[in-house]
Design a protein around this motif. Structure first.
Motif, short mmCIF file in Angstrom:
data_model
loop_
_atom_site.label_atom_id
_atom_site.label_comp_id
_atom_site.label_asym_id
_atom_site.label_seq_id
_atom_site.Cartn_x
_atom_site.Cartn_y
_atom_site.Cartn_z
N VAL A 27 -2.40 3.25 4.60
CA VAL A 27 -1.24 4.14 4.66
C VAL A 27 -0.18 3.57 5.59
O VAL A 27 1.02 3.63 5.30
CB VAL A 27 -1.67 5.57 5.07
N SER A 28 -0.61 2.99 6.71
CA SER A 28 0.35 2.41 7.65
C SER A 28 1.13 1.28 7.00
O SER A 28 2.35 1.19 7.16
CB SER A 28 -0.37 1.88 8.90
N VAL A 29 0.45 0.43 6.26
CA VAL A 29 1.14 -0.67 5.57
C VAL A 29 2.08 -0.10 4.52
O VAL A 29 3.23 -0.52 4.41
CB VAL A 29 0.12 -1.64 4.93
N MET A 30 1.63 0.88 3.75
CA MET A 30 2.45 1.43 2.67
C MET A 30 3.64 2.21 3.21
O MET A 30 4.66 2.31 2.52
CB MET A 30 1.59 2.30 1.76
N ASN A 31 3.55 2.74 4.42
CA ASN A 31 4.65 3.52 5.00
C ASN A 31 5.66 2.67 5.77
O ASN A 31 6.67 3.20 6.22
CB ASN A 31 4.09 4.61 5.93
N ARG A 32 5.40 1.39 5.90
CA ARG A 32 6.34 0.53 6.63
C ARG A 32 7.64 0.40 5.85
O ARG A 32 7.64 0.07 4.67
CB ARG A 32 5.74 -0.86 6.85
N PRO A 33 8.76 0.61 6.51
CA PRO A 33 10.05 0.46 5.84
C PRO A 33 10.23 -0.93 5.23
O PRO A 33 10.81 -1.08 4.17
CB PRO A 33 11.07 0.70 6.95
N GLN A 34 9.66 -1.94 5.89
CA GLN A 34 9.79 -3.31 5.40
C GLN A 34 9.12 -3.47 4.02
O GLN A 34 9.58 -4.26 3.20
CB GLN A 34 9.16 -4.31 6.38
N ARG A 35 8.05 -2.71 3.76
CA ARG A 35 7.37 -2.78 2.46
C ARG A 35 8.29 -2.27 1.36
O ARG A 35 8.37 -2.87 0.29
CB ARG A 35 6.09 -1.94 2.46
N ASP A 36 8.94 -1.14 1.62
CA ASP A 36 9.86 -0.59 0.62
C ASP A 36 11.03 -1.55 0.39
O ASP A 36 11.44 -1.78 -0.75
CB ASP A 36 10.37 0.79 1.05
N GLU A 37 11.56 -2.12 1.48
CA GLU A 37 12.66 -3.07 1.35
C GLU A 37 12.22 -4.29 0.54
O GLU A 37 12.97 -4.79 -0.31
CB GLU A 37 13.16 -3.49 2.74
N GLN A 38 11.00 -4.76 0.77
CA GLN A 38 10.47 -5.89 0.02
C GLN A 38 10.34 -5.54 -1.46
O GLN A 38 10.71 -6.34 -2.33
CB GLN A 38 9.11 -6.31 0.59
N MET A 39 9.85 -4.36 -1.76
CA MET A 39 9.69 -3.93 -3.14
C MET A 39 11.05 -3.83 -3.84
O MET A 39 11.20 -4.27 -4.98
CB MET A 39 8.97 -2.58 -3.19
#
Length: 174
Positions: A27-39
């Motif tokens: 959940v911590s990885v999925m909630n990182r803003p950087q993950r959304d930006e990467q996607m």
């Protein structure tokens, strides 16, 4: 005949902390803003990072009311309402009355929004394939099967006292 129930309970108790730790990490990885930006970058789309998870949730679960959407996103209702209005102004979602309660306005994905989430799905698959490329097919299939089973079981627990506790920092998983 000797019971194996106590052995199973002991084994489960010992593994629950490990499972909880793994879930927190995921959940911590999925909630990182950087993950959304990467996607968003991978999908080649232009979308505010804060709107991204709402758009995907509306596409997956819609039609969905703003209250439920806010609850699922862990955000304030008024914030989500403004963000859904922004998605609507971008022609990514449409709002309509609920079939059974006309006072409730639900968000549903628009054709333009669906085209965007389709691009996100392609990017998600590319990223997922990279993560799972070294996994054996059986292990991957078991992960999917067990995660689906866990998701269904944990979703069923909400509301009957087994799904979570309210601590000082707000709602928490058990």
């Amino acid at each position: 005949m000797t019971s194996t129930k106590n052995v199973q309970n002991t084994h489960i108790s010992g593994k629950l902390r490990e499972l909880h730790g793994a879930l927190i990490e995921i959940v911590s990885v999925m909630n990182r803003p950087q993950r959304d930006e990467q996607m968003v970058r991978e999908a080649g789309i232009s979308l505010d990072r804060a709107l991204f998870p709402l758009l995907v949730t509306i596409e997956r679960l819609g039609p969905i009311g703003v209250v439920e959407l806010a609850d699922r996103a862990g955000r304030d209702y008024t914030t989500v309402s403004r963000q859904v209005a922004k998605l609507e102004s971008l022609d990514l979602v449409e709002r309509r009355g609920n079939a059974t309660d006309r006072r409730v306005r639900e968000a549903v994905i628009s054709p333009k929004g669906k085209a965007m989430t389709d691009r996100i799905d392609v990017a998600r698959e590319r990223m997922g394939r990279a993560i799972f490329e070294s996994w054996d097919e059986h292990d991957f299939n078991e992960l999917v099967r067990l995660m689906r089973k866990f998701a269904e079981d944990i979703s069923g627990d909400i509301g009957n006292g087994a799904g979570g506790t309210q601590g000082e920092d707000g709602p928490q998983a058990d």
